[in-house]
Design a protein around this motif. Structure first.
Motif, mmCIF file in Angstrom:
data_model
loop_
_atom_site.group_PDB
_atom_site.id
_atom_site.type_symbol
_atom_site.label_atom_id
_atom_site.label_comp_id
_atom_site.label_asym_id
_atom_site.label_seq_id
_atom_site.Cartn_x
_atom_site.Cartn_y
_atom_site.Cartn_z
ATOM 1 N N CYS A 10 34.957 27.293 37.893
ATOM 2 C CA CYS A 10 36.421 27.852 37.485
ATOM 3 C C CYS A 10 37.097 27.276 38.290
ATOM 4 O O CYS A 10 37.382 26.889 39.666
ATOM 5 C CB CYS A 10 36.270 29.384 38.049
ATOM 6 S SG CYS A 10 37.626 30.310 37.850
ATOM 7 N N GLY A 12 40.533 28.319 37.961
ATOM 8 C CA GLY A 12 41.703 29.349 37.812
ATOM 9 C C GLY A 12 42.663 29.276 36.897
ATOM 10 O O GLY A 12 43.878 29.543 37.197
ATOM 11 N N GLY A 14 43.262 31.039 34.282
ATOM 12 C CA GLY A 14 43.707 32.170 33.768
ATOM 13 C C GLY A 14 43.712 32.663 32.372
ATOM 14 O O GLY A 14 43.905 33.538 31.711
ATOM 15 N N ASN A 15 43.051 31.601 31.491
ATOM 16 C CA ASN A 15 43.102 31.951 30.077
ATOM 17 C C ASN A 15 42.282 33.157 29.721
ATOM 18 O O ASN A 15 42.140 33.740 28.899
ATOM 19 C CB ASN A 15 42.608 30.556 29.442
ATOM 20 C CG ASN A 15 43.217 29.482 29.615
ATOM 21 O OD1 ASN A 15 44.105 29.390 30.354
ATOM 22 N ND2 ASN A 15 42.973 28.318 28.713
ATOM 23 N N CYS A 16 41.128 33.297 30.604
ATOM 24 C CA CYS A 16 40.124 34.346 30.324
ATOM 25 C C CYS A 16 40.801 35.984 30.745
ATOM 26 O O CYS A 16 40.677 36.813 30.104
ATOM 27 C CB CYS A 16 39.206 34.249 31.341
ATOM 28 S SG CYS A 16 39.483 34.073 33.087
ATOM 29 N N ALA A 32 38.864 33.221 39.118
ATOM 30 C CA ALA A 32 38.492 34.546 38.352
ATOM 31 C C ALA A 32 37.658 35.510 39.114
ATOM 32 O O ALA A 32 36.790 35.147 40.073
ATOM 33 C CB ALA A 32 37.573 33.828 37.108
ATOM 34 N N CYS A 55 38.266 29.186 27.819
ATOM 35 C CA CYS A 55 37.887 28.559 29.238
ATOM 36 C C CYS A 55 38.079 27.108 29.274
ATOM 37 O O CYS A 55 36.695 26.438 28.732
ATOM 38 C CB CYS A 55 36.675 29.427 30.074
ATOM 39 S SG CYS A 55 36.380 28.534 31.618
ATOM 40 N N PRO A 56 38.821 26.288 29.862
ATOM 41 C CA PRO A 56 38.892 25.073 29.726
ATOM 42 C C PRO A 56 37.600 24.207 30.680
ATOM 43 O O PRO A 56 36.960 23.343 30.314
ATOM 44 C CB PRO A 56 40.169 24.536 30.579
ATOM 45 C CG PRO A 56 40.953 25.523 30.643
ATOM 46 C CD PRO A 56 40.132 27.178 30.629
ATOM 47 N N ALA A 59 33.212 28.192 31.935
ATOM 48 C CA ALA A 59 32.492 28.830 33.019
ATOM 49 C C ALA A 59 32.125 30.397 32.570
ATOM 50 O O ALA A 59 31.480 30.969 33.552
ATOM 51 C CB ALA A 59 33.854 28.876 34.177
ATOM 52 N N ILE A 60 32.513 30.795 31.465
ATOM 53 C CA ILE A 60 31.928 32.107 30.893
ATOM 54 C C ILE A 60 30.808 32.186 30.023
ATOM 55 O O ILE A 60 30.969 31.391 29.163
ATOM 56 C CB ILE A 60 33.472 32.783 30.536
ATOM 57 C CG1 ILE A 60 34.442 32.537 31.275
ATOM 58 C CG2 ILE A 60 33.079 34.343 29.999
ATOM 59 C CD1 ILE A 60 35.830 33.135 30.573
HETATM 60 S S1 SF4 Z 1 39.717 30.704 32.025
HETATM 61 FE FE1 SF4 Z 1 37.701 29.721 33.142
HETATM 62 S S2 SF4 Z 1 38.606 28.605 34.608
HETATM 63 FE FE2 SF4 Z 1 40.055 29.720 34.168
HETATM 64 S S3 SF4 Z 1 39.956 31.197 35.535
HETATM 65 FE FE3 SF4 Z 1 38.749 32.110 33.504
HETATM 66 S S4 SF4 Z 1 36.742 31.449 34.093
HETATM 67 FE FE4 SF4 Z 1 38.126 30.276 35.433
#
Ligand code: SF4
Length: 64
Positions: A10, A12, A14-16, A32, A55-56, A59-60
């Protein structure tokens, strides 16, 4: 289903948080934070599924 964030990747973005604010937040360090670890209803799972492709860092995950 269980919601999993790989904090090792991750970055960060923030797309999630934008995609599924009921499940994701960012902490002060810009990582996250999982607000809920389980997505039980179809609507909850859809919300998490909306976050997965944006999520680029890939990570999810949703896991049984
Ligand atoms: S979108 Fe992916 S990389 Fe970005 S904060 Fe959320 S989990 Fe992390």
């Amino acid at each position: 289903m269980n919601v999993v964030i790989d904090l090792g990747v991750c970055q960060g973005y923030g797309n999630c948080v934008v995609a599924a604010p009921a499940f994701f937040d960012l902490d002060d360090a810009g990582q996250a934070v999982l607000l809920r670890a389980e997505a039980e209803t179809e609507a909850e799972q859809e919300a998490v599924r909306a976050a997965i492709p944006v999520c680029p860092m890939n990570a999810i995950r949703l896991e049984h």
